[in-house]
Design a protein around this motif. Structure first.
Motif, PDB file in Angstrom:
ATOM      1  N   LEU A  33       0.821  -1.210   0.000  1.00  0.00           N
ATOM      2  CA  LEU A  33       0.000   0.000   0.000  1.00  0.00           C
ATOM      3  C   LEU A  33       0.851   1.254   0.000  1.00  0.00           C
ATOM      4  CD1 LEU A  33      -2.833   1.371   0.647  1.00  0.00           C
ATOM      5  CD2 LEU A  33      -2.141   1.136   3.038  1.00  0.00           C
ATOM      6  N   LEU A  34       0.379   2.269  -0.691  1.00  0.00           N
ATOM      7  CA  LEU A  34       0.975   3.602  -0.660  1.00  0.00           C
ATOM      8  C   LEU A  34      -0.122   4.566  -0.239  1.00  0.00           C
ATOM      9  CD1 LEU A  34       3.350   5.496  -1.281  1.00  0.00           C
ATOM     10  CD2 LEU A  34       2.468   5.649  -3.611  1.00  0.00           C
ATOM     11  N   VAL A  35       0.132   5.368   0.800  1.00  0.00           N
ATOM     12  CA  VAL A  35      -0.829   6.356   1.272  1.00  0.00           C
ATOM     13  C   VAL A  35      -0.102   7.688   1.411  1.00  0.00           C
ATOM     14  CG1 VAL A  35      -2.510   6.951   3.050  1.00  0.00           C
ATOM     15  CG2 VAL A  35      -1.955   4.569   2.658  1.00  0.00           C
ATOM     16  N   TRP A  36      -0.695   8.742   0.830  1.00  0.00           N
ATOM     17  CA  TRP A  36      -0.148  10.088   0.965  1.00  0.00           C
ATOM     18  C   TRP A  36      -1.242  11.091   0.694  1.00  0.00           C
ATOM     19  CZ3 TRP A  36       2.890  12.283  -3.671  1.00  0.00           C
ATOM     20  CH2 TRP A  36       2.461  11.735  -4.851  1.00  0.00           C
ATOM     21  N   ASP A  37      -0.896  12.358   0.529  1.00  0.00           N
ATOM     22  CA  ASP A  37      -1.934  13.379   0.416  1.00  0.00           C
ATOM     23  C   ASP A  37      -2.791  13.241  -0.833  1.00  0.00           C
ATOM     24  OD1 ASP A  37      -0.043  14.235  -1.421  1.00  0.00           O
ATOM     25  OD2 ASP A  37      -0.230  16.343  -0.875  1.00  0.00           O
ATOM     26  N   ARG A  38      -2.405  12.416  -1.757  1.00  0.00           N
ATOM     27  CA  ARG A  38      -3.213  12.195  -2.965  1.00  0.00           C
ATOM     28  C   ARG A  38      -4.088  10.949  -2.852  1.00  0.00           C
ATOM     29  NH1 ARG A  38       1.412  13.918  -7.282  1.00  0.00           N
ATOM     30  NH2 ARG A  38       1.582  16.036  -6.500  1.00  0.00           N
ATOM     31  N   GLY A  39      -4.141  10.370  -1.669  1.00  0.00           N
ATOM     32  CA  GLY A  39      -5.002   9.205  -1.449  1.00  0.00           C
ATOM     33  C   GLY A  39      -4.213   7.943  -1.207  1.00  0.00           C
ATOM     34  N   ARG A  40      -4.765   6.827  -1.627  1.00  0.00           N
ATOM     35  CA  ARG A  40      -4.109   5.533  -1.449  1.00  0.00           C
ATOM     36  C   ARG A  40      -4.028   4.837  -2.799  1.00  0.00           C
ATOM     37  NH1 ARG A  40      -8.995   4.913   1.167  1.00  0.00           N
ATOM     38  NH2 ARG A  40     -10.495   3.808  -0.126  1.00  0.00           N
ATOM     39  N   ALA A  41      -3.050   3.963  -2.923  1.00  0.00           N
ATOM     40  CA  ALA A  41      -2.847   3.253  -4.185  1.00  0.00           C
ATOM     41  C   ALA A  41      -2.095   1.969  -3.926  1.00  0.00           C
ATOM     42  CB  ALA A  41      -2.050   4.131  -5.153  1.00  0.00           C
ATOM     43  N   ASP A  42      -2.141   1.074  -4.904  1.00  0.00           N
ATOM     44  CA  ASP A  42      -1.296  -0.111  -4.863  1.00  0.00           C
ATOM     45  C   ASP A  42       0.152   0.344  -4.930  1.00  0.00           C
ATOM     46  OD1 ASP A  42      -3.420  -1.922  -4.871  1.00  0.00           O
ATOM     47  OD2 ASP A  42      -3.496  -1.981  -7.055  1.00  0.00           O
ATOM     48  N   TRP A  43       1.012  -0.429  -4.317  1.00  0.00           N
ATOM     49  CA  TRP A  43       2.446  -0.149  -4.380  1.00  0.00           C
ATOM     50  C   TRP A  43       3.124  -1.438  -4.803  1.00  0.00           C
ATOM     51  CZ3 TRP A  43       6.259  -0.812   0.016  1.00  0.00           C
ATOM     52  CH2 TRP A  43       7.523  -0.344  -0.340  1.00  0.00           C
ATOM     53  N   GLY A  44       4.093  -1.346  -5.688  1.00  0.00           N
ATOM     54  CA  GLY A  44       4.774  -2.526  -6.216  1.00  0.00           C
ATOM     55  C   GLY A  44       5.859  -3.082  -5.320  1.00  0.00           C
ATOM     56  N   GLY A  45       5.986  -2.614  -4.104  1.00  0.00           N
ATOM     57  CA  GLY A  45       7.006  -3.105  -3.188  1.00  0.00           C
ATOM     58  C   GLY A  45       8.328  -2.383  -3.376  1.00  0.00           C
ATOM     59  N   LEU A  46       9.368  -2.923  -2.781  1.00  0.00           N
ATOM     60  CA  LEU A  46      10.666  -2.247  -2.758  1.00  0.00           C
ATOM     61  C   LEU A  46      11.274  -2.031  -4.140  1.00  0.00           C
ATOM     62  CD1 LEU A  46      12.228  -3.972   0.384  1.00  0.00           C
ATOM     63  CD2 LEU A  46      11.131  -1.727   0.239  1.00  0.00           C
ATOM     64  N   ASP A  47      10.812  -2.765  -5.141  1.00  0.00           N
ATOM     65  CA  ASP A  47      11.318  -2.562  -6.506  1.00  0.00           C
ATOM     66  C   ASP A  47      10.608  -1.417  -7.224  1.00  0.00           C
ATOM     67  OD1 ASP A  47      13.110  -4.676  -6.258  1.00  0.00           O
ATOM     68  OD2 ASP A  47      11.622  -6.134  -6.938  1.00  0.00           O
ATOM     69  N   ASP A  48       9.536  -0.899  -6.663  1.00  0.00           N
ATOM     70  CA  ASP A  48       8.748   0.172  -7.279  1.00  0.00           C
ATOM     71  C   ASP A  48       9.306   1.532  -6.865  1.00  0.00           C
ATOM     72  OD1 ASP A  48       6.822   1.680  -8.524  1.00  0.00           O
ATOM     73  OD2 ASP A  48       5.151   0.950  -7.308  1.00  0.00           O
ATOM     74  N   VAL A  49      10.504   1.822  -7.312  1.00  0.00           N
ATOM     75  CA  VAL A  49      11.213   3.036  -6.915  1.00  0.00           C
ATOM     76  C   VAL A  49      10.592   4.274  -7.545  1.00  0.00           C
ATOM     77  CG1 VAL A  49      13.456   4.193  -6.902  1.00  0.00           C
ATOM     78  CG2 VAL A  49      13.332   1.721  -6.636  1.00  0.00           C
ATOM     79  N   GLU A  50      10.184   4.189  -8.799  1.00  0.00           N
ATOM     80  CA  GLU A  50       9.664   5.360  -9.521  1.00  0.00           C
ATOM     81  C   GLU A  50       8.441   5.956  -8.827  1.00  0.00           C
ATOM     82  OE1 GLU A  50      11.194   7.045 -11.907  1.00  0.00           O
ATOM     83  OE2 GLU A  50      12.794   5.577 -11.631  1.00  0.00           O
ATOM     84  N   THR A  51       7.576   5.112  -8.313  1.00  0.00           N
ATOM     85  CA  THR A  51       6.396   5.612  -7.606  1.00  0.00           C
ATOM     86  C   THR A  51       6.813   6.426  -6.389  1.00  0.00           C
ATOM     87  OG1 THR A  51       5.080   3.750  -8.360  1.00  0.00           O
ATOM     88  CG2 THR A  51       4.263   4.933  -6.439  1.00  0.00           C
ATOM     89  N   LEU A  52       7.798   5.935  -5.657  1.00  0.00           N
ATOM     90  CA  LEU A  52       8.268   6.656  -4.476  1.00  0.00           C
ATOM     91  C   LEU A  52       8.960   7.954  -4.866  1.00  0.00           C
ATOM     92  CD1 LEU A  52       9.618   3.645  -2.385  1.00  0.00           C
ATOM     93  CD2 LEU A  52       7.341   4.687  -2.330  1.00  0.00           C
ATOM     94  N   LEU A  53       9.751   7.908  -5.913  1.00  0.00           N
ATOM     95  CA  LEU A  53      10.454   9.120  -6.355  1.00  0.00           C
ATOM     96  C   LEU A  53       9.490  10.193  -6.841  1.00  0.00           C
ATOM     97  CD1 LEU A  53      13.498   7.545  -8.236  1.00  0.00           C
ATOM     98  CD2 LEU A  53      13.525   8.753  -6.035  1.00  0.00           C
ATOM     99  N   SER A  54       8.320   9.801  -7.306  1.00  0.00           N
ATOM    100  CA  SER A  54       7.345  10.782  -7.790  1.00  0.00           C
ATOM    101  C   SER A  54       6.825  11.679  -6.666  1.00  0.00           C
ATOM    102  CB  SER A  54       6.173  10.081  -8.476  1.00  0.00           C
ATOM    103  OG  SER A  54       5.346   9.428  -7.538  1.00  0.00           O
ATOM    104  N   MET A  55       7.054  11.297  -5.416  1.00  0.00           N
ATOM    105  CA  MET A  55       6.595  12.094  -4.278  1.00  0.00           C
ATOM    106  C   MET A  55       7.584  13.193  -3.888  1.00  0.00           C
ATOM    107  SD  MET A  55       4.807   9.308  -1.822  1.00  0.00           S
ATOM    108  CE  MET A  55       6.125   8.119  -1.863  1.00  0.00           C
ATOM    109  N   ALA A  56       8.762  13.185  -4.473  1.00  0.00           N
ATOM    110  CA  ALA A  56       9.783  14.182  -4.123  1.00  0.00           C
ATOM    111  C   ALA A  56       9.220  15.585  -4.307  1.00  0.00           C
ATOM    112  CB  ALA A  56      11.022  13.988  -4.984  1.00  0.00           C
TER     113      ALA A  56
END
Length: 117
Positions: A33-56
């Protein structure tokens, strides 16, 4: 003692978790799971770096829940996130959920990426 009601604007707290799922805003979510100010979404786990970097730039601290047990993040992942300006704190998922909720209630710019227990 004075108690103040907390108002969540866009982000919602984690209500609970269990084997393979999280409950966010009263809705069950299976898997990572990914939760932040834009809501919640599926998260691809530790290999899903791009999704995390998009929050910068929009998140100051990213809590990464590593499942039932606390585990170190891969050094490359931590380096990429920190280089992008994201503060990163890894802990077991129950602790990450609780810490995310507390800082969210304080109005902090936080996000949670968590693997289920």
């Amino acid at each position: 003692m004075r108690l103040n009601e907390i108002t969540y604007t866009n982000a919602v707290p984690v209500d609970g978790y269990g084997p393979g799922f999280f409950r966010v805003g009263g809705v069950a979510h299976e898997g990572p799971l990914l939760v932040w100010d834009r809501g919640r979404a599926d998260w691809g786990g530790l290999d899903d770096v791009e999704t995390l970097l998009s929050m910068a730039g929009t998140v100051d601290v990213l809590f990464i829940g590593t499942g039932a047990e606390t585990a170190h993040l891969p050094a490359g992942l931590r380096a990429q996130l920190e280089e992008a300006g994201l503060g990163v704190d890894a802990m077991n998922s129950p602790s990450a959920c609780r810490t995310y909720n507390v800082l969210l209630s304080e109005g902090r710019r936080v996000a949670l990426a968590a693997l289920p227990v």
